[in-house]
Design a protein around this motif. Structure first.
Motif, PDB file in Angstrom:
ATOM      1  N   HIS A 121      -7.570  -0.837   5.003  1.00 30.00           N
ATOM      2  CA  HIS A 121      -8.548  -0.605   3.938  1.00 30.00           C
ATOM      3  C   HIS A 121      -8.335   0.738   3.242  1.00 30.00           C
ATOM      4  O   HIS A 121      -8.215   0.803   2.021  1.00 30.00           O
ATOM      5  N   ALA A 122      -8.300   1.825   4.028  1.00 31.02           N
ATOM      6  CA  ALA A 122      -8.349   3.160   3.429  1.00 31.02           C
ATOM      7  C   ALA A 122      -6.982   3.702   3.026  1.00 31.02           C
ATOM      8  O   ALA A 122      -6.875   4.473   2.072  1.00 31.02           O
ATOM      9  N   LEU A 123      -5.938   3.335   3.760  1.00 26.87           N
ATOM     10  CA  LEU A 123      -4.621   3.920   3.495  1.00 26.87           C
ATOM     11  C   LEU A 123      -4.052   3.456   2.167  1.00 26.87           C
ATOM     12  O   LEU A 123      -4.126   2.281   1.819  1.00 26.87           O
ATOM     13  N   ARG A 124      -3.453   4.413   1.456  1.00 30.55           N
ATOM     14  CA  ARG A 124      -2.697   4.110   0.247  1.00 30.55           C
ATOM     15  C   ARG A 124      -1.208   4.199   0.574  1.00 30.55           C
ATOM     16  O   ARG A 124      -0.828   4.837   1.561  1.00 30.55           O
ATOM     17  N   PRO A 125      -0.351   3.600  -0.234  1.00 34.90           N
ATOM     18  CA  PRO A 125       1.086   3.620   0.089  1.00 34.90           C
ATOM     19  C   PRO A 125       1.656   5.017   0.260  1.00 34.90           C
ATOM     20  O   PRO A 125       2.594   5.218   1.034  1.00 34.90           O
ATOM     21  N   GLN A 126       1.112   6.028  -0.435  1.00 32.24           N
ATOM     22  CA  GLN A 126       1.665   7.378  -0.357  1.00 32.24           C
ATOM     23  C   GLN A 126       1.088   8.211   0.790  1.00 32.24           C
ATOM     24  O   GLN A 126       1.534   9.322   1.034  1.00 32.24           O
ATOM     25  N   ASP A 127       0.101   7.676   1.497  1.00 30.14           N
ATOM     26  CA  ASP A 127      -0.474   8.410   2.624  1.00 30.14           C
ATOM     27  C   ASP A 127       0.455   8.354   3.830  1.00 30.14           C
ATOM     28  O   ASP A 127       1.240   7.418   3.994  1.00 30.14           O
TER      29      ASP A 127
END
Length: 798
Positions: free
Chosen positions: A83-89
């Motif tokens: 849910h919270a993670l974005r690809p750049q995280d």
């Protein structure tokens, strides 16, 4: 459970306006994430059970694993990853939750059943997440307690550096996230990092604490909780505490709920853990005894059966998907955040709450009961969605495939930085290797070579004394906000003209070697992490490498690339005494994987090895490089050609070639080159053909020799090692006197190459203050000591 206040970040936010469609979508998200969380708990538990109880155990040893530590993290990781993670995280995962990470990538079709079946077996899933040994994407290796947490702060600093230098766009920036167990908060390196982060205005960093209040040996101290709030808030962090789940919060609104909430707030950690293990009946008995006579409590407790009461009492914030989603969605700015998620160690397992559950495991009956409760048929244990039915399985597969983390790109392949053919050798008849290093960097700083713009230097408050000052004068200190030099502004003369601005290329650190090595590790991962290659160069007083050795090893383990310069070194740092003199660092250089070490004696050797380092740091099969340097000024050698260079990079070359079948050679390394030369001059008339071997890298010599010896067992072509070829020019009965300002063991092994007799000289005890003649005489590194050692080799011979 300690004194806790609900953070204003979650209680005082403006109410969200949510339409019916959004509400339905949110409910579906919660439903699917709840199923995923249960699946992660099952797969991580089964992976560990299979390795310890089903797979053949040939050596009789416990395989290990941490089912309880995984179970306390599954809701946090399900909500974060899907849910919270974005690809750049980027995420550093709690070491003992490694199986959960692999289960996540199994659901993403990025991990294989075969590797999970070989958990902690050769070629299988590693015990703890590893960038270099696991096949799934791993942003940061973890395993050495606390370091996986702290490196995320330095990775955030590297990201800011790249943005400030125009090598990364702001919109490409990600959050650097660490998942940690609460016991890791005992690690001092975390607080050293916290202070450094405050100095550099840290941003885009989340540290998420699995606050299960149990470590390996005991439950954690109740009184510590509020101190974490104080410490982090003082350093500019937002602290978000998730103590109660949705079910608990709803119960608190009912008659008797306030009394229940107050009881939970003051319940000691150990009591809470024990009652969790004992279950619903024990909860009921204790609560009725303590608060049962208060208004509404008996009726509230009576509305739950024992299983429901146990579920209510363990419905903590870290296990409630809705609470976690609200928290993650609220943290939508760049402020560093500590999120403390209350959890139960072993949540959802029969081990939950037991004080011995850290290394404990479910027995066969318990794992079968867990499997049956999930509706998984025997033989279907490894199925991604076993027991869930086709419709739900399809919905889950689509949800996972559509999550932002599923769109994460593979790590970057950063372009190679063009390098000059050679680095200029500083001029001067007499020089020290440390001064030569500083001059070479200064020359680069003044140039427009592509390498110059990618250099980043750093030091733990020893920038001036390790000869980085000229580079910093030329290229400046890195600061996101410009910082004026007050001394320069009021025209007070100073050799340090260190302008601080976004274009600066030196990151100044405080006196904390763990921070220094973690910063180097983060800088050295800029290529795979951000697609931009940096050339990190870090200087430190050589003896204090040992102070940060855990972090150095950690950086090398994940194949970070940097140039480490240990200087000054040895008892040659005469006036500083034993506290600042290094002894065993040559052995560290030899023994540390992922680190090529050199100890040059002359300025042209420094230039040669720095050029090698900048190539090697970019090579596919390369590594980091360590130079051990000295402040001792010695007369330089006149070279007639460059034929010596290849041998020097291989680890040694003949400074004075031995005669055919010579019966002796002096072998030296580093700062004692002058004494070795003087002894050679004194002895060459008495020992025909006496050789003088300059060892520039005991590390590379020894590794090459070991590889040649092991070739007979690996089936690879053998051949002769470099050191065997060099020593092959001597007589089989020859003797060697080895000498260096460091542990004699770094060179004494040379006798094993061809069976030569060795008389080793070096330092094997703490030094003291004095001048060089006194210290070299006292510790037997001077010309006379070398001559005496050579004489001993010939005693009793015809």
């Amino acid at each position: 459970m300690g004194e806790v206040t609900i953070p204003p970040d979650l209680t005082k936010r403006p109410p969200m306006v949510i339409d019916t469609v959004s509400t339905e979508s949110r409910a579906e998200t919660v439903r699917l994430l709840t199923e995923i969380e249960q699946r992660l708990r099952w797969l991580s538990s089964w992976m560990i059970h299979n390795a310890n109880n089903i797979r053949e155990k040939r050596d009789g040893l416990k395989v290990g694993g941490h089912q309880a530590s995984c179970a306390s993290m599954t809701a946090i990781m399900a909500a974060l990853y899907f849910h919270a993670l974005r690809p750049q995280d980027k995420v550093a995962v709690k070491p003992h939750a490694g199986p959960v990470l692999h289960a996540i990538h199994y659901l993403l079709d990025e991990q294989t059943r075969e590797k999970m079946e070989r958990f902690r077996g050769l070629g299988g899933v590693q015990s703890y997440p590893s960038r270099t040994k696991d096949s799934i994407p791993v942003d940061f290796s973890t395993g050495s307690v606390g370091l996986g947490v702290a490196i995320t702060a330095f990775s955030s600093l590297v990201q800011d550096y790249l943005i400030a230098h125009g090598q990364l766009r702001e919109e490409q920036s990600g959050r650097m996230i660490a998942l940690m167990g609460d016991a890791e908060l005992d690690e001092g390196n975390i607080y050293e990092c916290l202070i450094e982060g405050y100095k550099h205005d840290l941003r885009n960093c989340w540290w998420i604490v699995d606050y299960n209040r149990q470590s390996l040996d005991a439950t954690t101290a109740d009184r510590m909780f509020r101190r974490f709030d104080d410490i982090f808030e003082t350093c500019g962090w937002r602290v978000v505490t998730l103590k109660h789940g949705k079910l608990q919060r709803a119960a608190f609104q009912l008659p008797g709920g306030k009394a229940l909430e107050d009881w939970i707030e003051t319940c000691p950690n150990a009591d809470f853990a024990a009652l969790t293990y004992l279950g619903g009946a024990a909860w009921r008995e204790r609560l009725m005894h303590d608060i049962g006579r208060k208004r509404g409590v008996a009726e509230l407790l009576g509305s739950f059966d024992d299983a429901g009461l146990a579920q209510l009492m363990t419905n903590l914030g870290g296990h409630c998907i809705e609470t976690l989603l609200d928290a993650f969605d609220s943290m939508d700015d760049e402020r560093p955040t500590l999120l403390i998620a209350y959890t139960v160690k072993g949540y959802g397992l029969p081990l939950a709450g037991h004080k011995d559950n850290h290394s404990g495991m479910m027995n066969a009956g318990q794992i079968e009961g867990f499997r049956d409760a999930l509706g998984i048929a025997p033989g279907e244990e490894w199925g991604k969605w076993s027991g869930l039915g086709d419709n739900l399985a399809s919905a889950l597969q689509a949800f996972v495939a559509d999550s932002p983390i599923a769109r994460k790109q593979a790590e970057h392949a950063a372009p190679t930085i063009p390098l000059p053919d050679r680095l200029p050798v500083p001029e001067g008849r007499e020089q020290s290797t440390q001064a030569a290093f500083g001059k070479i960097l200064h020359d680069l700083a003044k140039s427009d070579a592509p390498l110059a713009d990618r250099l980043v230097t750093t030091a733990p408050d020893v920038t001036q004394t390790t000869n980085l000052g000229a580079f910093v004068n030329q290229r400046g200190l890195f600061r996101r906000q410009e910082l004026a030099d007050v001394f320069q502004r009021v025209k007070i003369p100073s050799a340090q003209k260190w302008a601080a601005h976004q274009a600066g290329q030196h990151i100044e650190l405080g006196i904390a070697e763990n921070n220094f090595f973690l910063a180097l590790a983060a800088l050295g991962l800029s290529a795979p992490h951000f697609g931009t290659r940096l050339m990190p160069v870090g200087t430190v007083y050589d003896p204090f490498i040992a102070r940060g050795l855990d972090a150095l090893n950690y950086g090398c383990y994940q194949d970070s690339r940097f140039l480490l310069v240990g200087t000054p070194s040895g008892i040659t740092l005469a006036g500083e005494g034993g506290a600042h003199q290094s002894i065993n660092t040559p052995l560290i250089g030899m023994g540390q994987p992922g680190l090529e070490s050199f100890e040059p004696a002359f300025a042209d050797e420094v230039a040669l090895m720095m050029a090698f380092a900048f190539r090697h740091m970019q090579a596919a099969d390369g590594a980091s490089v360590y130079l051990r340097l000295t402040t001792r000024v010695i007369e330089q050698i006149a070279r007639t050609d460059s034929a010596w260079e290849a041998d020097a990079l291989a680890g040694a070359y003949w400074l004075r070639e031995p005669g055919p079948g010579a019966e002796a050679a002096i072998v030296y390394c580093g700062a004692v080159a002058s004494e070795a030369l003087e002894a050679w001059e004194a002895l060459k008339g008495d020992i025909p053909g006496l050789g003088l071997l300059a060892v520039t890298s005991p590390d590379r010599l020894h590794r090459d020799w070991s590889a040649q010896r092991s070739a007979r067992w690996t089936g690879k072509p053998g051949g002769q090692s470099h050191v065997a070829r060099l020593l092959g020019q001597l007589s089989p009965t020859a003797g060697l006197v080895t000498v260096l300002d460091g542990s004699p063991a770094a060179l004494s092994w040379l006798g094993g190459v061809r069976g030569h007799r060795v008389s080793p000289l070096g330092t094997d005890r703490f030094g003291q203050t004095g001048d060089l003649p006194d210290l070299y005489r006292t510790y037997r590194l001077d010309r006379e000591a070398i001559i005496d050692a050579m004489a001993e080799l010939f005693v009793g011979r015809d």
